[in-house]
Design a protein around this motif. Structure first.
Motif, PDB file in Angstrom:
ATOM      1  N   GLY A 196       0.765  -1.236   0.000  1.00 47.24           N
ATOM      2  CA  GLY A 196       0.000   0.000   0.000  1.00 47.24           C
ATOM      3  C   GLY A 196       0.791   1.278   0.000  1.00 47.24           C
ATOM      4  N   ASP A 227      -1.645  -2.759 -12.887  1.00 46.36           N
ATOM      5  CA  ASP A 227      -2.575  -2.590 -11.774  1.00 46.36           C
ATOM      6  C   ASP A 227      -3.190  -3.909 -11.316  1.00 46.36           C
ATOM      7  N   GLU A 230      -2.161  -4.786  -7.101  1.00 51.24           N
ATOM      8  CA  GLU A 230      -2.736  -4.099  -5.947  1.00 51.24           C
ATOM      9  C   GLU A 230      -4.247  -4.087  -6.071  1.00 51.24           C
ATOM     10  N   LYS A 231      -4.926  -4.599  -5.045  1.00 51.48           N
ATOM     11  CA  LYS A 231      -6.382  -4.665  -5.028  1.00 51.48           C
ATOM     12  C   LYS A 231      -6.947  -3.499  -4.222  1.00 51.48           C
ATOM     13  N   SER A 232      -8.168  -3.112  -4.551  1.00 55.19           N
ATOM     14  CA  SER A 232      -8.810  -2.007  -3.851  1.00 55.19           C
ATOM     15  C   SER A 232     -10.312  -2.209  -3.853  1.00 55.19           C
ATOM     16  N   ARG A 242     -11.961   3.146   1.528  1.00 52.75           N
ATOM     17  CA  ARG A 242     -11.481   2.014   0.750  1.00 52.75           C
ATOM     18  C   ARG A 242     -10.239   1.399   1.388  1.00 52.75           C
ATOM     19  N   HIS A 244      -6.810  -0.919   0.442  1.00 53.65           N
ATOM     20  CA  HIS A 244      -5.921  -1.331  -0.645  1.00 53.65           C
ATOM     21  C   HIS A 244      -4.976  -2.399  -0.091  1.00 53.65           C
ATOM     22  N   CYS A 294      -1.875  -3.133   5.278  1.00 55.80           N
ATOM     23  CA  CYS A 294      -2.523  -2.658   4.055  1.00 55.80           C
ATOM     24  C   CYS A 294      -2.580  -1.133   4.103  1.00 55.80           C
ATOM     25  N   ASN A 297      -7.738   4.308   2.765  1.00 54.85           N
ATOM     26  CA  ASN A 297      -8.000   5.620   2.167  1.00 54.85           C
ATOM     27  C   ASN A 297      -9.317   6.157   2.699  1.00 54.85           C
ATOM     28  N   ARG A 314      -4.171   8.439   3.088  1.00 55.01           N
ATOM     29  CA  ARG A 314      -3.485   7.148   3.090  1.00 55.01           C
ATOM     30  C   ARG A 314      -2.886   6.922   4.470  1.00 55.01           C
TER      31      ARG A 314
END
Length: 407
Positions: A196, A227, A230-232, A242, A244, A294, A297, A314
């Motif tokens: 993250g 991309d 990295e998952k979000s 959110r 990440h 992680c 946000n 963040r």
């Protein structure tokens, strides 16, 4: 726009002031880096910006955007330029590949450092960006630099091998082509993302490994098309907050849905920082010591009663099944000086344990603050566990191993 500065201050004087401020913060340490920054006319690569904005040491100049308004290309802030060039440590005669052409400004600095324009290749996937870079470079007398339109993740094999590779876009992984196109003993500087956060890492390629020489905080536009790692996803019903995480982390979104509505557990570490004192080393430490870290946000207008992280945009968070903890702070006034105490807020069945653990990590970080950096080595993705000195962070082309040296 600062019209007074534009009208009364020469670009040369503004560059000198810009460099002095950058050096006061510990950047442009190498004499050659300081020299080229003082000599190359930065403002000519961002003609749409005022002279004051072009020479602001801490400000990037956005020059190209996606249709949704997010930035696609920019002239990086001068302090970031200096930081990364220090890491790259270009020597005369080096062949250099730059991933992310931007305005062409960085390529011109690389040409000056190498001493030969033909030694520099810069690539970008967006033809508008490469057209802009080509135009700016020609206008400033650097027409010998090779500007290529293409996928930077593939490198530029027709000009390889390279003594130096620098990425001015942020990848989630280190593409295998970059390993193949770098000479043994060569250097790679890349704003790499893991867990993250993003760090400018200076690597040396040795014995098939990328061994980090330096790790510095930074942030960059993401490498286009990179991309998948990295998952979000949102963890609140309104979709505003959110999480990440990396794809090798076992995050259960359904279990986390609504976690912030569950009872809150708060713990404090007794560790304090000044308002302008960095704390990002806590996040870096967690990427070494805890596989659960992680990024959270949170919109700046979120009520503290809902979520109160130390940095809304963040902040580091720990996730375990249906529980979550994040870094927070509270103001403390001591001896007429304002300081902030660091702590943890947690929700879910394991809230108390996660909050206590995060405070333990804060206290461990505080013993050294940001003076202690971990080692970081990137191994090829097919390296077996038995050949690794510790647990890896697995990516597509590489396996990262971070550790703290035993004192």
């Amino acid at each position: 726009m600062n019209e007074t500065a534009d009208a009364t201050t020469s670009p040369e004087a503004l560059r000198a002031t810009m460099l002095a401020k950058v050096q006061q913060q510990g950047y442009a340490k190498l004499p050659e880096v300081a020299r080229v920054i003082s000599e190359v006319p930065r403002h000519e690569f961002v003609p749409e910006a005022s002279l004051a904005d072009a020479h602001n040491p801490w400000q990037a100049v956005i020059t190209h955007r996606f249709a949704d308004g997010t930035s696609l290309s920019c002239a990086s802030a001068p302090f970031v330029v200096a930081l990364m060039l220090d890491q790259l440590a270009v020597e005369r005669g080096n062949k250099i590949l730059e991933i992310g052409a931007g305005t062409g400004y960085n390529a011109s600095l690389l040409a000056e450092l190498s001493g030969n324009e033909a030694n520099v290749v810069t690539i970008d996937v967006d033809p508008d960006v490469t057209e802009q870079a080509t135009r700016n470079l020609a206008a400033t007398g650097y027409s010998g630099i090779h500007v290529v339109t293409g996928d930077g993740a593939l490198g530029v094999p027709e000009h390889a091998p390279f003594d130096r590779i620098i990425a001015t876009v942020s990848p989630w992984d280190i593409p295998r082509a970059w390993w193949r196109q770098l000479v043994p003993g060569g250097k790679l500087v890349v704003p790499l993302r893991w867990r993250g956060q993003s760090r400018s890492v200076g690597f040396t390629y040795r014995d098939g490994l990328l061994i980090a020489d330096s790790i510095e905080l930074c942030g960059f536009v993401y490498l286009v098309g990179d991309d998948e790692g990295e998952k979000s996803a949102p963890i609140t019903d309104d979709g505003t907050i959110r999480l990440h995480w990396d794809r090798d982390q076992p995050v259960d979104l359904e279990a986390l849905r609504g976690v912030l509505d569950r009872p809150r557990s708060t713990a404090w570490s007794d560790v304090t920082i000044a308002g302008d004192e960095p704390h990002d080393g806590i996040w870096l430490r967690l990427t070494v010591t805890d596989p659960r870290v992680c990024r959270l946000n949170v919109p700046a207008d979120t009520a503290p009663s809902v979520c109160d992280p130390i940095s809304p945009g963040r902040a580091p968070a720990l996730v375990e099944d249906s529980s979550l903890a994040y870094l927070t702070s509270r103001r403390r006034d001591e001896d007429d000086s304002t300081r902030w105490e660091l702590g943890a807020v947690a929700h879910g069945p394991a809230a108390d344990e996660l909050a206590r653990h995060l405070c333990d990590e804060i206290r461990a970080w505080s013993m050294h603050r940001d003076d202690r950096k971990p080692t970081l080595v990137a191994y090829a993705a097919d390296t077996p566990d038995s050949a690794l000195p510790g647990p890896p962070i697995d990516k597509t082309h590489s396996r990262l191993v971070l550790a703290y040296e035993i004192e």
